[in-house]
Scaffold this active site. Sequence first.
Site, PDB file in Angstrom:
ATOM      1  N   TYR A 108     -26.347 -27.507 -13.594  1.00 24.14           N
ATOM      2  CA  TYR A 108     -25.043 -28.603 -13.227  1.00 24.14           C
ATOM      3  C   TYR A 108     -24.707 -28.224 -11.930  1.00 24.14           C
ATOM      4  CZ  TYR A 108     -20.515 -30.285 -14.192  1.00 24.14           C
ATOM      5  OH  TYR A 108     -19.500 -31.073 -14.066  1.00 24.14           O
ATOM      6  N   GLU A 196     -20.993 -35.620  -9.803  1.00 19.30           N
ATOM      7  CA  GLU A 196     -21.782 -34.787 -10.786  1.00 19.30           C
ATOM      8  C   GLU A 196     -22.977 -35.067 -10.937  1.00 19.30           C
ATOM      9  OE1 GLU A 196     -20.998 -35.370 -14.907  1.00 19.30           O
ATOM     10  OE2 GLU A 196     -19.930 -33.539 -15.104  1.00 19.30           O
TER      11      GLU A 196
END
Length: 385
Positions: A108, A196
């Site tokens: 992530y 993101e």
Amino acid sequence: MKVHEYQAKKVLSGYGVPVPKGMVASTPPEAAAAAKELGGKVVVKAQVHAGGRGKAGGVKVVSSPGEAESFAASILGKNLVTIQTGPEGVPVRKVLVEQASQIERELYLAMLVDGGTKGIVIMASEAGGMEIEEVAARTPEKILRVKIDPALGLQPFQARKVAYFLNLKDDQVRAATKLVSSVYQTFVENDASLVEINPLVVTKDGSVLAVDAKLNIEDDALFRHPALKELHDPEQEEAIEVRARQAGLSYVQLDGNVGCMVNGAGLAMATMDVTVAAGARPANFLDVGGGADEAKVAEATRILLQSPGVDAILVNIFGGILRCDVVARGLMMGAESAGRNLLPMVVRMLGTNAEEGRKLLEGSSLDVTLVNNLAEAAAAVKKIV
Ligand code: GDP
Ligand code: MN
């Protein structure tokens, strides 16, 4: 402003962020053709302004053009409901067809503007993928946060720190360090509020790749980015939010049943707190602004009256440049033209022409309870809901 995944990836790859090879398709045959050109084994992904697509059946790895076509046919033209959409979902008009990645690890990586530290913060975790919200809630220590000094910008050691935290080795460290700095450059040069990448993938052959991408641009900076502004897709937004923005209202949809109308963002926040303290939940944040006129207040009134799920309206106005009699007239005008049965209204008015405003409302056909302060407003709301 949000953009679609395929658009975010195009922007990011322009800054050197590696992304899978892919093509956009609007029809099932186009998806099949794209799959054929990309070599058969592909992933087909619904393009909507919401995450959680994987769990909602909006992402599928397939092994032939025929399968790509039939999966595309099953989602194109329909609404996709994910954990991040409303109950009606959002329409799927395009799919992204990409060469499927051989995934070894899902990491992530995100950057966002953090109000607390007044700068950009990098967030990274080895536990990327579809459970990241769970990770953040239960094991926050698995997420690294690196604060970037806005005056200095991203420092090379910070990018390396992220790469080592992600447990990357040798060549991957170099690739990831470069990737982090490319994402940062994308963020700054496009006035992003969020980038993101989840998952950031390490493939079986050891390369590092952005398999998903989200890019949000700060609305107030869009005038500097005409090409990005073009990417606006109103179909992906709540219809009521689009309507509110067109009227120049600052509006955010929430899930309660008390519609709030306020002037000033701070007062709007306080009004929402009062609503919650009264045991009710706000249906929205609505700031009509200081320079509102009757027409704008009337449109705000109609929006509240026409929002499904609103049972009562709380109006909290501190009259300054915006006069209370103007608000009263706007409320009456809006209610008259809304075409929905009137809802109970609790109104607190103070300041310029407050007396006149109150008299107008008292003499109107509105179901209005006039109160003098926030405590009385809370009590009146409590009684209604
Ligand atoms: P989201 O659920 O909306 O965030 O959509 P993502 O693009 O992140 O995809 C969801 C999940 O699908 C990812 O976490 C991966 O596990 C899986 N996925 C996506 N693309 C690929 C791919 O190319 N190959 C494989 N094997 N899995 C993929
Ligand atoms: Mn994702």
